[in-house]
Design an enzyme around this catalytic site. Structure first.
Site, PDB file in Angstrom:
ATOM      1  N   GLY A  11      21.131  -5.065  -0.887  1.00  0.00           N
ATOM      2  CA  GLY A  11      19.847  -4.895  -1.554  1.00  0.00           C
ATOM      3  C   GLY A  11      19.950  -3.918  -2.711  1.00  0.00           C
ATOM      4  CD  GLN A  12      15.678  -3.960  -6.575  1.00  0.00           C
ATOM      5  OE1 GLN A  12      15.728  -3.665  -7.763  1.00  0.00           O
ATOM      6  NE2 GLN A  12      14.530  -4.119  -5.947  1.00  0.00           N
ATOM      7  CG  ASP A  36      19.981  -9.688  13.561  1.00  0.00           C
ATOM      8  OD1 ASP A  36      19.057  -9.009  13.045  1.00  0.00           O
ATOM      9  OD2 ASP A  36      19.760 -10.668  14.298  1.00  0.00           O
ATOM     10  CB  ALA A  60      12.898  -3.452   4.243  1.00  0.00           C
ATOM     11  CB  THR A  62      11.134  -6.070   0.390  1.00  0.00           C
ATOM     12  OG1 THR A  62      12.174  -6.935  -0.075  1.00  0.00           O
ATOM     13  CG2 THR A  62      11.748  -4.827   1.029  1.00  0.00           C
ATOM     14  CG  ASP A 102       3.439   1.553  -2.931  1.00  0.00           C
ATOM     15  OD1 ASP A 102       4.614   1.129  -2.907  1.00  0.00           O
ATOM     16  OD2 ASP A 102       2.494   0.883  -3.395  1.00  0.00           O
ATOM     17  CE1 TYR A 125       7.729  -4.338   2.731  1.00  0.00           C
ATOM     18  CE2 TYR A 125       6.017  -3.446   1.306  1.00  0.00           C
ATOM     19  CZ  TYR A 125       7.324  -3.454   1.741  1.00  0.00           C
ATOM     20  OH  TYR A 125       8.235  -2.585   1.202  1.00  0.00           O
ATOM     21  CD1 TRP A 150       4.885  -0.304  -7.531  1.00  0.00           C
ATOM     22  CD2 TRP A 150       4.686  -0.152  -9.755  1.00  0.00           C
ATOM     23  NE1 TRP A 150       3.553  -0.487  -7.852  1.00  0.00           N
ATOM     24  CE2 TRP A 150       3.406  -0.398  -9.203  1.00  0.00           C
ATOM     25  CE3 TRP A 150       4.798   0.006 -11.134  1.00  0.00           C
ATOM     26  CZ2 TRP A 150       2.259  -0.516  -9.992  1.00  0.00           C
ATOM     27  CZ3 TRP A 150       3.654  -0.103 -11.909  1.00  0.00           C
ATOM     28  CH2 TRP A 150       2.404  -0.377 -11.352  1.00  0.00           C
TER      29      TRP A 150
END
Length: 292
Positions: A11-12, A36, A60, A62, A102, A125, A150
């Site tokens: 992920g990011q 997993d 997550a 997301t 957030d 979420y 964000w």
């Protein structure tokens, strides 16, 4: 050398964590293919085998809109997974750092949300991410929960990449102008987590708890898009900059309700760790890396 187990490694944030920790720690970076996190025995086995000093959970579910129709999957990944990781960490005396959002807040209040403000998530979420926070808190006293917002970066899918793609395809774009937040560079989230982790490894025991970290200045999605296209224009990534129109959330209905106010108060993390907000404008100067 300290040992770090990183989940959500593709992920990011997970990608940035792996890049930044290389050479500074022993790393076991896993994504869903390797672990997993919703499988309790698999989590326990890998933690017992690797014996990390720190677990950073960057995994997550997301997909905010899909979560509305995938509640069970969201529950498994966002609640049970963090719980199992926190429990396994607790059993071997390890610390867990967990990323949250957030979206745990209603997003209708004025001003910036503090860590101890009333939570009131508006969708699946946000609800599952809040339940995941609570599960981590209950399972392991040695925890850090980092709420952010964000998120964008060179790796993975995000708003910056979407805007660059649409900017090449369309002459006119409508972008939501009535949702305000702090765009947060994934690399800055990673460096923040690493700084906190090493302070704990080096003996700080009074810092556990929940913190907010995001970018500043706060802007609307429309203003963020305008900055993205300005950076792209400077680097000549677009033949012609699209015309932007601000639209309302009502003009762009989505399955999941978005917070109108995603501004997070960042004073606690600065006071405790000396960590400054993410500078998203600086991160956009590397705009060429987002268009590949």
């Amino acid at each position: 050398m300290a040992r770090f187990l990183i989940t959500g490694a593709k992920g990011q944030v997970g990608y940035c964590l792996t890049q930044q920790l290389t050479g500074k720690a022993e790393i076991l970076a896993v994504d869903r293919d390797e672990l997993d996190i919703t499988d309790q025995s698999a989590v326990k086995n890998i933690v017992v085998f690797f014996k990390p000093d720190v677990i950073i959970n960057a995994a997550a579910h997301t997909a905010v809109d899909r979560a509305e129709s995938e509640a069970e999957l969201s529950e498994a990944i966002n609640v049970k997974g963090p719980q199992y990781l926190a429990e396994a960490a607790n059993e071997i005396g390890a610390v867990i750092l967990h990323i949250s959002t957030d979206y745990v807040f209603e997003g209708t209040g004025a001003g910036e949300y503090k860590e101890d403000d009333q939570t009131h998530p508006q969708g699946v979420y946000g609800r599952t991410k809040l339940d995941g926070e609570i599960a981590v808190q209950k399972a392991n006293p040695k925890h850090i929960i980092l709420r952010t917002a964000w998120v964008f970066g060179e790796h993975g899918n995000n708003f910056v990449k979407t805007m660059l793609r649409l900017g090449k395809e369309r002459e006119v774009l409508g972008v939501v102008g009535d949702q305000i937040g702090g765009p947060t560079y994934a690399g800055d989230i990673a460096s923040t987590l690493i700084k906190i982790a090493f302070e704990i490894i080096n003996g700080r025991t009074d810092v556990f708890g929940t913190y907010h970290f995001s970018g500043q200045p706060y802007v609307s999605w429309y203003e963020f898009a305008d900055a993205i296209f300005a950076a792209a224009e400077t680097e000549k990534l677009l033949k012609k900059r699209p015309h932007l129109n601000p639209i309302t959330s009502a003009d762009y209905p989505t399955p999941a309700k978005r917070p109108a106010n995603s501004r997070l108060d960042l004073s606690k993390i600065k006071a405790v760790f000396g960590i400054e907000p993410s500078d998203w404008r600086k991160a956009l100067k590397n705009i060429k890396a987002y268009s590949s």
